[in-house]
Design a protein around this motif. Structure first.
Motif, PDB file in Angstrom:
ATOM      1  N   LEU A 196      -8.663  -9.793   0.526  1.00  0.00           N
ATOM      2  CA  LEU A 196      -8.926  -8.439   1.025  1.00  0.00           C
ATOM      3  C   LEU A 196      -7.893  -7.486   0.440  1.00  0.00           C
ATOM      4  CD1 LEU A 196     -10.352  -6.409   2.963  1.00  0.00           C
ATOM      5  CD2 LEU A 196      -8.617  -7.021   4.661  1.00  0.00           C
ATOM      6  N   ARG A 197      -8.370  -6.421  -0.179  1.00  0.00           N
ATOM      7  CA  ARG A 197      -7.497  -5.334  -0.627  1.00  0.00           C
ATOM      8  C   ARG A 197      -7.539  -4.246   0.436  1.00  0.00           C
ATOM      9  NH1 ARG A 197      -8.098  -2.029  -6.352  1.00  0.00           N
ATOM     10  NH2 ARG A 197      -6.356  -0.556  -6.033  1.00  0.00           N
ATOM     11  N   LEU A 198      -6.396  -3.978   1.026  1.00  0.00           N
ATOM     12  CA  LEU A 198      -6.296  -3.004   2.112  1.00  0.00           C
ATOM     13  C   LEU A 198      -5.526  -1.786   1.619  1.00  0.00           C
ATOM     14  CD1 LEU A 198      -6.607  -2.188   5.110  1.00  0.00           C
ATOM     15  CD2 LEU A 198      -4.492  -3.460   5.577  1.00  0.00           C
ATOM     16  N   ARG A 199      -6.196  -0.653   1.562  1.00  0.00           N
ATOM     17  CA  ARG A 199      -5.560   0.608   1.187  1.00  0.00           C
ATOM     18  C   ARG A 199      -5.147   1.343   2.464  1.00  0.00           C
ATOM     19  NH1 ARG A 199      -7.287   2.522  -4.185  1.00  0.00           N
ATOM     20  NH2 ARG A 199      -8.875   1.133  -5.067  1.00  0.00           N
ATOM     21  N   LEU A 200      -3.896   1.812   2.504  1.00  0.00           N
ATOM     22  CA  LEU A 200      -3.371   2.503   3.679  1.00  0.00           C
ATOM     23  C   LEU A 200      -2.865   3.884   3.283  1.00  0.00           C
ATOM     24  CD1 LEU A 200      -1.321  -0.413   5.281  1.00  0.00           C
ATOM     25  CD2 LEU A 200      -3.530   0.458   6.056  1.00  0.00           C
TER      26      LEU A 200
ATOM     27  N   GLN B  19       2.985  -4.010  10.592  1.00  0.00           N
ATOM     28  CA  GLN B  19       3.095  -5.458  10.461  1.00  0.00           C
ATOM     29  C   GLN B  19       1.728  -6.081  10.707  1.00  0.00           C
ATOM     30  OE1 GLN B  19       5.004  -8.070  13.601  1.00  0.00           O
ATOM     31  NE2 GLN B  19       6.562  -8.251  12.001  1.00  0.00           N
ATOM     32  N   LEU B  20       1.356  -7.030   9.850  1.00  0.00           N
ATOM     33  CA  LEU B  20       0.163  -7.839  10.084  1.00  0.00           C
ATOM     34  C   LEU B  20       0.637  -9.107  10.768  1.00  0.00           C
ATOM     35  CD1 LEU B  20      -2.883  -8.087   9.724  1.00  0.00           C
ATOM     36  CD2 LEU B  20      -2.467  -9.153   7.495  1.00  0.00           C
ATOM     37  N   GLN B  21       0.397  -9.193  12.075  1.00  0.00           N
ATOM     38  CA  GLN B  21       1.028 -10.237  12.879  1.00  0.00           C
ATOM     39  C   GLN B  21       0.561 -11.629  12.475  1.00  0.00           C
ATOM     40  OE1 GLN B  21       0.705  -9.404  17.154  1.00  0.00           O
ATOM     41  NE2 GLN B  21       2.869  -8.895  17.059  1.00  0.00           N
ATOM     42  N   ASN B  22       1.546 -12.515  12.286  1.00  0.00           N
ATOM     43  CA  ASN B  22       1.292 -13.931  12.012  1.00  0.00           C
ATOM     44  C   ASN B  22       0.449 -14.161  10.769  1.00  0.00           C
ATOM     45  OD1 ASN B  22       2.625 -14.649  14.503  1.00  0.00           O
ATOM     46  ND2 ASN B  22       0.760 -14.033  15.569  1.00  0.00           N
ATOM     47  N   HIS B  23       0.583 -13.248   9.817  1.00  0.00           N
ATOM     48  CA  HIS B  23      -0.247 -13.358   8.609  1.00  0.00           C
ATOM     49  C   HIS B  23       0.502 -12.736   7.434  1.00  0.00           C
ATOM     50  CE1 HIS B  23      -3.675 -13.453   5.975  1.00  0.00           C
ATOM     51  NE2 HIS B  23      -4.463 -13.920   6.928  1.00  0.00           N
ATOM     52  N   PRO B  24       0.620 -13.452   6.292  1.00  0.00           N
ATOM     53  CA  PRO B  24       1.267 -12.859   5.121  1.00  0.00           C
ATOM     54  C   PRO B  24       0.403 -11.782   4.478  1.00  0.00           C
ATOM     55  CG  PRO B  24       0.402 -15.031   4.593  1.00  0.00           C
ATOM     56  CD  PRO B  24       0.201 -14.845   6.063  1.00  0.00           C
ATOM     57  N   TRP B  25       1.069 -10.825   3.847  1.00  0.00           N
ATOM     58  CA  TRP B  25       0.388  -9.834   3.015  1.00  0.00           C
ATOM     59  C   TRP B  25       1.323  -9.451   1.876  1.00  0.00           C
ATOM     60  CZ3 TRP B  25      -0.244  -4.679   6.262  1.00  0.00           C
ATOM     61  CH2 TRP B  25       0.972  -4.325   6.839  1.00  0.00           C
TER      62      TRP B  25
ATOM     63  N   THR C 299       4.048  -8.449  -4.193  1.00  0.00           N
ATOM     64  CA  THR C 299       5.349  -8.620  -3.551  1.00  0.00           C
ATOM     65  C   THR C 299       5.157  -8.857  -2.058  1.00  0.00           C
ATOM     66  OG1 THR C 299       6.402  -7.171  -5.190  1.00  0.00           O
ATOM     67  CG2 THR C 299       7.578  -7.536  -3.114  1.00  0.00           C
ATOM     68  N   PRO C 300       5.607 -10.006  -1.531  1.00  0.00           N
ATOM     69  CA  PRO C 300       5.412 -10.268  -0.098  1.00  0.00           C
ATOM     70  C   PRO C 300       6.246  -9.318   0.759  1.00  0.00           C
ATOM     71  CG  PRO C 300       6.810 -11.945  -1.091  1.00  0.00           C
ATOM     72  CD  PRO C 300       6.308 -11.107  -2.215  1.00  0.00           C
ATOM     73  N   LEU C 301       5.690  -8.924   1.906  1.00  0.00           N
ATOM     74  CA  LEU C 301       6.363  -8.025   2.835  1.00  0.00           C
ATOM     75  C   LEU C 301       6.345  -8.623   4.235  1.00  0.00           C
ATOM     76  CD1 LEU C 301       4.845  -4.518   1.936  1.00  0.00           C
ATOM     77  CD2 LEU C 301       7.027  -5.465   1.155  1.00  0.00           C
ATOM     78  N   GLU C 302       7.393  -8.347   4.997  1.00  0.00           N
ATOM     79  CA  GLU C 302       7.370  -8.625   6.432  1.00  0.00           C
ATOM     80  C   GLU C 302       6.780  -7.426   7.158  1.00  0.00           C
ATOM     81  OE1 GLU C 302       8.152 -11.313   8.255  1.00  0.00           O
ATOM     82  OE2 GLU C 302       8.489 -12.475   6.417  1.00  0.00           O
ATOM     83  N   THR C 303       7.360  -6.255   6.892  1.00  0.00           N
ATOM     84  CA  THR C 303       6.852  -5.010   7.474  1.00  0.00           C
ATOM     85  C   THR C 303       6.744  -3.968   6.374  1.00  0.00           C
ATOM     86  OG1 THR C 303       9.075  -4.240   8.045  1.00  0.00           O
ATOM     87  CG2 THR C 303       7.862  -5.478   9.743  1.00  0.00           C
ATOM     88  N   LEU C 304       5.969  -2.957   6.632  1.00  0.00           N
ATOM     89  CA  LEU C 304       5.764  -1.854   5.696  1.00  0.00           C
ATOM     90  C   LEU C 304       6.005  -0.552   6.429  1.00  0.00           C
ATOM     91  CD1 LEU C 304       4.664  -0.598   2.996  1.00  0.00           C
ATOM     92  CD2 LEU C 304       2.397  -0.687   4.066  1.00  0.00           C
TER      93      LEU C 304
ATOM     94  N   ILE D 245      -4.410  -9.292   0.911  1.00  0.00           N
ATOM     95  CA  ILE D 245      -4.345 -10.270   1.987  1.00  0.00           C
ATOM     96  C   ILE D 245      -5.201 -11.460   1.594  1.00  0.00           C
ATOM     97  CG2 ILE D 245      -4.797 -10.684   4.436  1.00  0.00           C
ATOM     98  CD1 ILE D 245      -4.609  -7.592   4.805  1.00  0.00           C
ATOM     99  N   ALA D 246      -4.609 -12.657   1.598  1.00  0.00           N
ATOM    100  CA  ALA D 246      -5.319 -13.886   1.267  1.00  0.00           C
ATOM    101  C   ALA D 246      -5.781 -14.574   2.546  1.00  0.00           C
ATOM    102  CB  ALA D 246      -4.421 -14.817   0.453  1.00  0.00           C
ATOM    103  N   GLY D 247      -7.070 -14.863   2.633  1.00  0.00           N
ATOM    104  CA  GLY D 247      -7.646 -15.432   3.847  1.00  0.00           C
ATOM    105  C   GLY D 247      -7.447 -16.928   3.940  1.00  0.00           C
TER     106      GLY D 247
END
Length: 469
Positions: free
Chosen positions: A219-223, A235-241, A255-260, A272-274
């Protein structure tokens, strides 16, 4: 092309109604260029809509909050007619597009009852970006944007041609906050001073929309942060992005992120990888202190009577939901994206000090000791020159800094090198922080602006005029 894009419900026509079966999904009314031309009329008007379960007076483009999504490619022509049915003047700013200041002219006035046609060609070398449009009529920007006037822009390009991204589903969330029982009423004095915020948070016009993605898919998520003042700590809880693009285009590798953290005006693309366990995963906005939390807390319950002032609380913005798919094996992440070349050493260095103005006829916020003056050029630069701008925040509250027309790279933060090389047009600067940006003034001459993107601060004087010659 892009058959996998934009989950949920789509309507091609800008005037299409919001259909009931799309409830709680991000609703995007998309207008795409055809045969190299994107043409649309945008009517700005006040109306009543249901937000947060309450009928509220909002400001909308073509009856929609947010406005229609505009999608084009580099080299396309855009012909956009703004029809002003508001009671006050307005205009349009194409935030994130590299356009001539004559085209993206924040000094233009479209009076009530009048219309103006913006016609321009997107440069043939324009990068693929997530951008947005919003009003930029000085002294009324915060009210109009907080009222709901904002819409997304997508410019397609080389990033979209990467094979792994072509396989990805895609959705866009434009983040706004509202005060549904009051807005767009005038904020309290504290709300205007600090920058108005609303207690109701919306993602593409919905409360907690559901974003679906297939198991083992991408999933490509544009914000887009289209709020007038609110800074989102996401933050995407309990999920890498993985971050793949910032304001002005792709970065070199995921680049992996914890928060944005997204301050007003900033954008980001995430991948986001499912590959987690099936279920629901919350996209949350964590409480973020813009430098005012102690003061807000000291006000106690009195805050409830102050329009535009809210306590920071954790809020679910959207829910990511896995669905069964056809992928037996996980789709791979791209290893490389688009190379970001560092700008050369600067020809000139300048300092810009952000602070609060007191007395002397100044408005509330100043740059280099001066409040904005429509008739004064504050900074003169030369075309193709590379400059370092040291932005010094002498105030205790955050001031995101936005430069029109040209992109930049963040070089240092508090004297330490910035770890991520990327293209930006807005940078978040915390209280008492110093950030150095590097910019090359490319392609266009003319008068443009730089300013704090807490829009109440811009309206109250924290803006300067830049002349490129």
């Amino acid at each position: 092309m892009y058959r996998r894009q934009f989950l949920g419900c789509l309507a091609v026509a800008a005037s299409a109604p919001l259909v009931s079966q799309c409830a709680r999904r991000p609703i995007v009314n998309r207008v795409s260029s055809q045969d190299g031309l994107l043409e649309l009329s945008l009517t700005a008007q006040a109306e009543r809509q249901t937000l947060a379960g309450q009928r509220s007076r909002v400001l909308a483009y073509n009856g929609q909050v947010p406005g229609p999504l505009l999608e084009a490619r580099a080299g396309d022509t855009v012909r956009l007619t703004l029809i002003n049915q508001l009671e006050t003047p307005t205009n349009l700013h194409y935030h994130g597009l590299h356009l001539s200041p004559e085209t993206d002219n924040v000094f233009r006035e479209v009076a009530p009852g009048e219309r103006y046609t913006y016609e321009f060609q997107i440069p043939s070398n324009h990068p693929a970006v997530t951008a947005w449009y919003h009003p930029h009529y000085h002294l009324d920007v915060a009210r109009q944007v907080f009222g709901g006037l904002a819409g997304p822009i997508i410019i397609r390009g080389d990033l979209d041609e990467i094979p792994e991204l072509q396989q990805a589903d895609e959705t866009l969330l434009l983040l706004q906050d509202f005060e549904p029982t009051r807005q767009p009423a005038e904020p309290s004095s504290l709300g205007k001073k600090w920058g108005r915020e609303g207690s109701s948070l919306l993602a593409s016009g919905q409360h907690n929309p559901v974003i679906t993605m297939p198991q083992n898919g991408l999933l490509r998520l544009r914000l887009i942060n289209a709020s007038a003042s609110r800074i989102y700590q996401l933050q995407l809880q309990n999920h890498p992005w993985f971050l793949i693009a910032t304001d002005r285009g792709a970065i070199s590798a995921p680049t992996p992120l914890e928060t944005l953290r997204l301050s007003p005006g900033e954008r980001a693309d995430l991948l986001i990888a499912g590959q987690q366990a099936p279920g629901d995963y919350r996209l949350i906005s964590l409480p973020y202190d813009r430098g005012m939390s102690d003061m807000v807390s000291s006000l106690g319950t009195a805050v409830e009577q102050m329009s535009g002032v809210v306590q920071p609380v954790e809020t679910t913005l959207a829910t990511l939901r896995y669905q069964s798919g056809t992928y037996a094996e996980p789709l791979p992440l791209p290893q490389k994206l688009i190379s970001v070349e560092p700008l050369p050493a600067p020809d000139h260095t300048r300092e810009f000090v952000l602070n609060h103005g007191i007395g002397g006829g100044m408005n509330g916020f100043i740059i280099n000791g001066k409040s904005f003056d429509m008739n004064r050029v504050d900074t003169k630069v030369k075309l193709n020159q590379v400059e370092d701008w040291q932005i010094v925040n002498q105030a205790s509250i955050d001031h995101p800094f936005h430069l029109h027309t040209n992109r930049f790279q963040v070089i240092e933060r508090n004297g330490q090198p910035e770890t991520l090389l990327s293209w930006k047009d807005t940078v978040s600067i915390k209280g008492y922080e110093t950030v150095t940006i590097r910019v090359r003034f490319e392609d266009f001459v003319g008068r443009t602006v730089y300013h704090c993107h807490i829009l109440d601060h811009e309206d109250q004087g924290m803006m300067g005029i830049l002349e490129i010659s």
